[in-house]
Structure formats: C-alpha cells, structure tokens
Scaffold this motif. Structure first.
Motif, PDB file in Angstrom:
ATOM      1  N   ASP A  12       0.799  -1.225   0.000  1.00  0.00           N
ATOM      2  CA  ASP A  12       0.000   0.000   0.000  1.00  0.00           C
ATOM      3  C   ASP A  12       0.829   1.270   0.000  1.00  0.00           C
ATOM      4  O   ASP A  12       0.329   2.334  -0.357  1.00  0.00           O
ATOM      5  N   HIS A 109      -2.804  -3.432  -7.423  1.00  0.00           N
ATOM      6  CA  HIS A 109      -3.606  -3.120  -6.239  1.00  0.00           C
ATOM      7  C   HIS A 109      -4.362  -1.816  -6.499  1.00  0.00           C
ATOM      8  O   HIS A 109      -5.572  -1.776  -6.358  1.00  0.00           O
ATOM      9  N   GLY A 154      -8.246  -1.803   0.094  1.00  0.00           N
ATOM     10  CA  GLY A 154      -9.171  -1.830   1.234  1.00  0.00           C
ATOM     11  C   GLY A 154     -10.433  -2.627   0.968  1.00  0.00           C
ATOM     12  O   GLY A 154     -11.455  -2.385   1.603  1.00  0.00           O
TER      13      GLY A 154
END
Ligand SMILES: [Zn+2]
Length: 310
Positions: A12, A109, A154
């Motif tokens: 992240d 991602h 998330g």
C-alpha cells in the motif's frame, strides 16, 4: 488435514514496497513459498489514513491497541499530510521487479490507495476508470506485460469499479472478503471476472482483537485458523516490517502442519476448470472485527474467516 493457504500480499505504501517487499521475498524464499503481490503505483498518501482517527468510530481504538505508529512507521503515517506524497512506482519499481524475478505472481492493487479506499463511492465515473487505468499502465511499464489480476484497495469496490475491471480481461480478481470464489454482480450486472475472496482475518485486524494479546496468542490463533483452502492477505507494511518475525513463525507453523501455498492464479485455474459450478453472488458491504469502515463481500452471512472450497 491438508490445508492450503494462498498468500496475497497487499503493498500500500512506498516504505512497505521498497523495504517490506524485499524482506517478504527473503522470508518466503527461505521457505520455498510463493505468493501473489499486489502493488499500488501512484502517490503514497497513507498519512491521510491517520485522519480517520478523528472521523471513524473504532479506528482510534485499533490504532492505540495495535500501536499503529510502530506498526506502520511514522514516516508512513505522515505521508501525504505533513510530508509531500511520494510516487510509489518511482521509488520502488526495482523491488517490484525483484519479487516477480523471485517467482512470485504480481498484479495491480491500485493508484491512490487512500483516495480509493475513502472516496470510491463519491468518485466520478471517469475518475474511477482513470485511476484504475493509470495503475495498469504503470504495471505494464514496469513489468513489460499487462496485469492478469487486480485486488481493490481496502476491499472497496463499486458497480463502476467492477465495470472498468471487467474491461481488462483479467484471469481473476481478489476484491472481497469471506467465502469461496464467485462471479460478482452489482448495479444489476453480473461480471465474468472470477472473484477469489480473502477468507482469513488479517494480522492488522487480529492485532486489534482484545482476546489476542501478544505475539504468542497471535501465532496460536493463526496456527489453527486455516480449515481448508484459504486466502490470507498480508501487508508489506506490517508483515514485511515490524511483524516480520511473527509472520515467519506463522509460516513455520503452517509448514510444520504440512500446509501448501498455491498462487491465486492456481486457485483461479482450478475454479474456472469447472466454470458451471461457480456461483454468482451480489456484492454488499460488511464490517469485520478489528477493521474500521466496511469491506465488500459476496457472502455476508458467512462467518468471519469462513473457508473457501477445499
Ligand atoms: Zn491495500
């Protein structure tokens, strides 16, 4: 019991990718385990997550319990707030390529992790496509071939984000929590991109569970958590940094129990081999113990950590 645990590594932040990914590659390589790494490419505004302390119920408790400062590192906590937001791709492309070179699978991602996680529902449709497209373009630039899989930041999706994901002809995605693989439906449309959910609780959640105090309790919990075929998400910022020794111990327990570690692409091939048997599930939001906010799921009635097809 022959359990299988597919490891999904969410990256992240810049620090997590630049420093946590090489550490994880080392931890996994030593044990002959392969994993699927999902990279974030755009600005690291993870410090904005600190603002949730003031806006989200339960988040402050979690931050204090898990000592978020030492867990994530203060630089990460401040990125994009007091410090300017650095580009993750520019700062860690070598670490990303090294993970692929070590035999791990890789995918997208996202672009702006915090912006997507906190704001997807309010995002203009063209911005959703724009951010997702930027992440894929950056993946292509770094790896020299298009991504075959993605995993929403998330576990946050919308009908619009599933629509732009569908345009990529991915082999599979891993956007949701709980339950076995399925084809997602949202906004009145059913999508043909296979969804493989994360089934186990994540360490950054269980660290906030009051009943699991200390690394020994965490280790004991994860030793017994897999019940069949599971997908376990780890975070480069957490398991690749301050919690690396605990993660190594959890892997050693799983290896000692005879568990194997398939790639998500292998689970996808297995499920798609029997395509007619794959259910269609409506995507809804749910809450999970130890996590602030909501996550997407296709199996809202399923117990936490429910087991995928074994
Ligand atoms: Zn993430």
């Amino acid at each position: 019991m022959n359990c299988r645990v597919a490891l999904k590594v969410d990256c992240d932040t810049l620090e997590g990718t630049r420093e946590g990914v090489p550490r994880l590659v080392e931890i996994l390589g030593k044990r002959g385990i392969r994993a699927t790494f999902y990279f974030t490419f755009g600005p690291d505004r993870s410090g904005r997550a600190a603002l949730r302390v003031f806006t989200q119920k339960g988040f402050l408790t979690k931050m204090l319990r898990s000592r978020a400062g030492s867990l994530y590192g203060w630089r990460t906590m401040l990125s994009g707030t007091l410090l300017p937001a650095p580009s993750i791709a520019r700062g860690s492309a070598d670490a990303m390529r090294a993970a692929a070179a070590a035999g791990h699978d890789t995918g997208v991602h996202g672009w702006d992790h915090v912006g997507w996680h906190d704001g997807l529902d309010r995002m203009a449709p063209e911005r959703v496509a724009g951010e997702y497209g930027l992440a894929h373009a950056e993946y292509l630039r770094i790896f020299g071939k298009p991504a075959r899989t993605s995993a929403a930041p998330g576990w946050t999706v919308s009908a619009r984000s599933l629509e732009v994901q569908e345009e990529r002809s991915l082999s599979h995605a891993s956007d949701t929590r709980l339950g076995p693989p399925f084809f997602p439906s949202a906004g009145g449309r059913t999508f043909g991109t296979l969804e493989i959910p994360t089934t186990l609780p994540t360490l950054d959640e269980t660290l906030a569970w009051p009943e699991l105090r200390g690394d020994d309790a965490q280790r004991a919990f994860f030793r017994g958590a897999p019940k069949g075929t599971e997908v376990h998400t780890i975070h480069a910022e957490v398991e690749g940094r301050s919690k690396a020794p605990l993660f190594g111990a959890i892997l050693d327990d799983w290896l000692a129990a005879g568990f194997t570690f398939p790639l998500l692409s292998e689970l996808a091939a297995e499920a798609l081999g029997d395509r007619d048997q794959i259910p269609t599930r409506e995507i809804v939001k749910t809450r999970l113990p130890g996590r602030g906010g909501t996550v997407a799921t296709g199996w809202p009635a399923g117990p936490v950590g429910s087991t995928a097809k074994s």
